[in-house]
Design a protein around this motif. Structure first.
Motif, PDB file in Angstrom:
ATOM      1  N   ASP A  93       0.858  -1.173   0.000  1.00 37.70           N
ATOM      2  CA  ASP A  93       0.000   0.000   0.000  1.00 37.70           C
ATOM      3  C   ASP A  93       0.897   1.226   0.000  1.00 37.70           C
ATOM      4  OD1 ASP A  93      -2.268   1.608   0.101  1.00 37.70           O
ATOM      5  OD2 ASP A  93      -3.167   0.489   1.740  1.00 37.70           O
ATOM      6  N   VAL A  94       0.284   2.400  -0.006  1.00 40.13           N
ATOM      7  CA  VAL A  94       1.021   3.660   0.034  1.00 40.13           C
ATOM      8  C   VAL A  94       0.382   4.547   1.085  1.00 40.13           C
ATOM      9  CG1 VAL A  94       1.641   5.748  -1.253  1.00 40.13           C
ATOM     10  CG2 VAL A  94       1.688   3.519  -2.396  1.00 40.13           C
ATOM     11  N   CYS A  95       1.207   5.063   1.992  1.00 39.44           N
ATOM     12  CA  CYS A  95       0.741   6.041   2.965  1.00 39.44           C
ATOM     13  C   CYS A  95       0.695   7.375   2.239  1.00 39.44           C
ATOM     14  CB  CYS A  95       1.696   6.114   4.153  1.00 39.44           C
ATOM     15  SG  CYS A  95       1.277   7.400   5.342  1.00 39.44           S
ATOM     16  N   SER A  96      -0.513   7.938   2.116  1.00 36.99           N
ATOM     17  CA  SER A  96      -0.661   9.167   1.357  1.00 36.99           C
ATOM     18  C   SER A  96      -0.785  10.413   2.229  1.00 36.99           C
ATOM     19  CB  SER A  96      -1.869   9.070   0.428  1.00 36.99           C
ATOM     20  OG  SER A  96      -3.034   8.798   1.168  1.00 36.99           O
ATOM     21  N   SER A  97      -1.040  10.250   3.511  1.00 38.18           N
ATOM     22  CA  SER A  97      -1.093  11.406   4.402  1.00 38.18           C
ATOM     23  C   SER A  97      -1.065  10.932   5.851  1.00 38.18           C
ATOM     24  CB  SER A  97      -2.348  12.236   4.157  1.00 38.18           C
ATOM     25  OG  SER A  97      -3.501  11.508   4.541  1.00 38.18           O
ATOM     26  N   GLY A 122       3.574  10.431  -1.157  1.00 37.35           N
ATOM     27  CA  GLY A 122       3.280   9.231  -0.393  1.00 37.35           C
ATOM     28  C   GLY A 122       4.520   8.399  -0.160  1.00 37.35           C
ATOM     29  N   ARG A 128      -3.176   7.710   6.664  1.00 39.02           N
ATOM     30  CA  ARG A 128      -4.184   7.320   5.673  1.00 39.02           C
ATOM     31  C   ARG A 128      -3.517   6.564   4.529  1.00 39.02           C
ATOM     32  NH1 ARG A 128      -8.927   8.290   8.135  1.00 39.02           N
ATOM     33  NH2 ARG A 128      -8.946  10.333   9.073  1.00 39.02           N
ATOM     34  N   LEU A 129      -4.150   5.469   4.124  1.00 44.78           N
ATOM     35  CA  LEU A 129      -3.609   4.644   3.048  1.00 44.78           C
ATOM     36  C   LEU A 129      -4.423   4.842   1.776  1.00 44.78           C
ATOM     37  CD1 LEU A 129      -3.054   1.401   5.132  1.00 44.78           C
ATOM     38  CD2 LEU A 129      -1.453   3.283   4.735  1.00 44.78           C
ATOM     39  N   ARG A 130      -3.780   4.711   0.636  1.00 46.19           N
ATOM     40  CA  ARG A 130      -4.475   4.921  -0.638  1.00 46.19           C
ATOM     41  C   ARG A 130      -5.587   3.910  -0.879  1.00 46.19           C
ATOM     42  NH1 ARG A 130       0.388   6.780  -4.563  1.00 46.19           N
ATOM     43  NH2 ARG A 130       0.600   8.843  -3.660  1.00 46.19           N
ATOM     44  N   THR A 131      -5.479   2.726  -0.287  1.00 47.34           N
ATOM     45  CA  THR A 131      -6.527   1.719  -0.472  1.00 47.34           C
ATOM     46  C   THR A 131      -7.756   2.029   0.380  1.00 47.34           C
ATOM     47  OG1 THR A 131      -5.553   0.338   1.245  1.00 47.34           O
ATOM     48  CG2 THR A 131      -4.928  -0.146  -1.040  1.00 47.34           C
TER      49      THR A 131
END
Length: 105
Positions: free
Chosen positions: A5-9, A37, A75-78
């Motif tokens: 996943d990617v942590c976006s914030s 991210g 917050r994760l992009r998924t």
């Protein structure tokens, strides 16, 4: 794909906003750059700390002092979220001792 996943914030309870930054050297000087991210590979640990990937908090209240541990959400992009803890380090402390926060939980 749930393998990564990617942590976006990041959101911290004590800050108006948090940006994810990366530190990099350019022309012999360290610079911080906001990034969109951070990749989170499955079953891996991603450490955010001064001098590397880190969260830069803005609008932090005066009741927060260096050494405090604050809680928040990444917050994760998924669409998911991770609970996070962060140790507060002042910019002045980092300038005088770049290793001030290394090893903090």
């Amino acid at each position: 794909d749930w393998s990564s996943d990617v942590c976006s914030s990041d959101l911290l309870e004590v800050a108006e906003r948090v940006e994810i930054h990366a530190s990099m050297q350019h022309d012999g000087m360290m610079h911080m750059m906001p990034i969109p991210g951070v990749a989170l590979p499955a079953a891996a640990t991603v450490r955010m700390e001064p001098g590397g990937l880190h969260g830069m908090a803005y609008g932090v209240g005066s009741s927060v002092v260096p050494g405090d541990t604050v809680s928040g959400v990444a917050r994760l992009r998924t669409g998911g979220a991770l609970l996070i803890r962060a140790v507060v380090v002042s910019y002045a402390d980092l300038v005088s001792d770049p290793n001030a926060a290394r090893g903090a939980p």
